[in-house]
Design a protein around this motif. Structure first.
Motif, PDB file in Angstrom:
ATOM      1  N   THR A   1     -28.786   1.689  -9.649  1.00 18.68           N
ATOM      2  CA  THR A   1     -28.002   1.718  -8.422  1.00 18.68           C
ATOM      3  C   THR A   1     -27.953   0.303  -7.860  1.00 18.68           C
ATOM      4  O   THR A   1     -28.995  -0.294  -7.581  1.00 18.68           O
ATOM      5  CB  THR A   1     -28.619   2.660  -7.368  1.00 18.68           C
ATOM      6  N   PHE A   2     -26.737  -0.241  -7.727  1.00 21.04           N
ATOM      7  CA  PHE A   2     -26.532  -1.534  -7.081  1.00 21.04           C
ATOM      8  C   PHE A   2     -26.142  -1.296  -5.644  1.00 21.04           C
ATOM      9  O   PHE A   2     -25.325  -0.411  -5.349  1.00 21.04           O
ATOM     10  CB  PHE A   2     -25.430  -2.329  -7.792  1.00 21.04           C
ATOM     11  N   SER A   3     -26.740  -2.057  -4.722  1.00 22.78           N
ATOM     12  CA  SER A   3     -26.448  -1.949  -3.292  1.00 22.78           C
ATOM     13  C   SER A   3     -25.871  -3.261  -2.792  1.00 22.78           C
ATOM     14  O   SER A   3     -26.448  -4.329  -3.004  1.00 22.78           O
ATOM     15  CB  SER A   3     -27.722  -1.640  -2.502  1.00 22.78           C
ATOM     16  N   ILE A   4     -24.727  -3.150  -2.136  1.00 23.23           N
ATOM     17  CA  ILE A   4     -24.072  -4.298  -1.516  1.00 23.23           C
ATOM     18  C   ILE A   4     -24.131  -4.088  -0.011  1.00 23.23           C
ATOM     19  O   ILE A   4     -23.722  -3.036   0.482  1.00 23.23           O
ATOM     20  CB  ILE A   4     -22.599  -4.400  -1.951  1.00 23.23           C
ATOM     21  N   ALA A   5     -24.655  -5.057   0.711  1.00 27.38           N
ATOM     22  CA  ALA A   5     -24.695  -4.996   2.168  1.00 27.38           C
ATOM     23  C   ALA A   5     -23.960  -6.214   2.709  1.00 27.38           C
ATOM     24  O   ALA A   5     -24.209  -7.343   2.283  1.00 27.38           O
ATOM     25  CB  ALA A   5     -26.129  -4.983   2.676  1.00 27.38           C
ATOM     26  N   LEU A   6     -23.025  -5.960   3.624  1.00 28.49           N
ATOM     27  CA  LEU A   6     -22.236  -7.040   4.219  1.00 28.49           C
ATOM     28  C   LEU A   6     -22.262  -6.931   5.733  1.00 28.49           C
ATOM     29  O   LEU A   6     -22.170  -5.821   6.284  1.00 28.49           O
ATOM     30  CB  LEU A   6     -20.780  -6.958   3.745  1.00 28.49           C
ATOM     31  N   PRO A   7     -22.344  -8.071   6.427  1.00 28.17           N
ATOM     32  CA  PRO A   7     -22.271  -8.035   7.888  1.00 28.17           C
ATOM     33  C   PRO A   7     -20.850  -7.642   8.316  1.00 28.17           C
ATOM     34  O   PRO A   7     -19.871  -8.174   7.795  1.00 28.17           O
ATOM     35  CB  PRO A   7     -22.618  -9.461   8.314  1.00 28.17           C
TER      36      PRO A   7
END
Length: 84
Positions: free
Chosen positions: A69-75
């Motif tokens: 599982t890849f997680s991308i977090a962006l402001p």
């Protein structure tokens, strides 16, 4: 995660990423494919864009034999511009 961040997760049910190569997956030109079958640039470019350009994060969790599982977090507000 807080209200100032949006997160997207992408999960697969593939073979997982072996422990011995996990530290290298974001390195430019690193690939597990045979010569001529991949440039090893995909995750390096994705990380440069997500982390470097947008101030987010790109992480993963993996279990060999079960998937990754890849997680991308962006402001949400975006990164502050450093231009004058």
């Amino acid at each position: 995660m807080d209200e100032s961040t949006v997160r997207v997760e992408v999960e697969d049910s593939g073979c997982g990423i072996p422990v011995e190569i996990r530290e290298r997956v974001f390195e430019p030109f690193f690939t597990t494919k045979e010569v001529g079958r991949g440039s090893g640039q995909g995750l390096a470019i994705a990380r440069a864009i997500i982390v470097g350009k947008h101030g987010g994060s790109l992480t993963f969790e993996s279990e060999v034999g079960r998937g990754t599982t890849f997680s991308i977090a962006l402001p949400i507000a975006g990164r502050e511009s450093k231009a004058p």
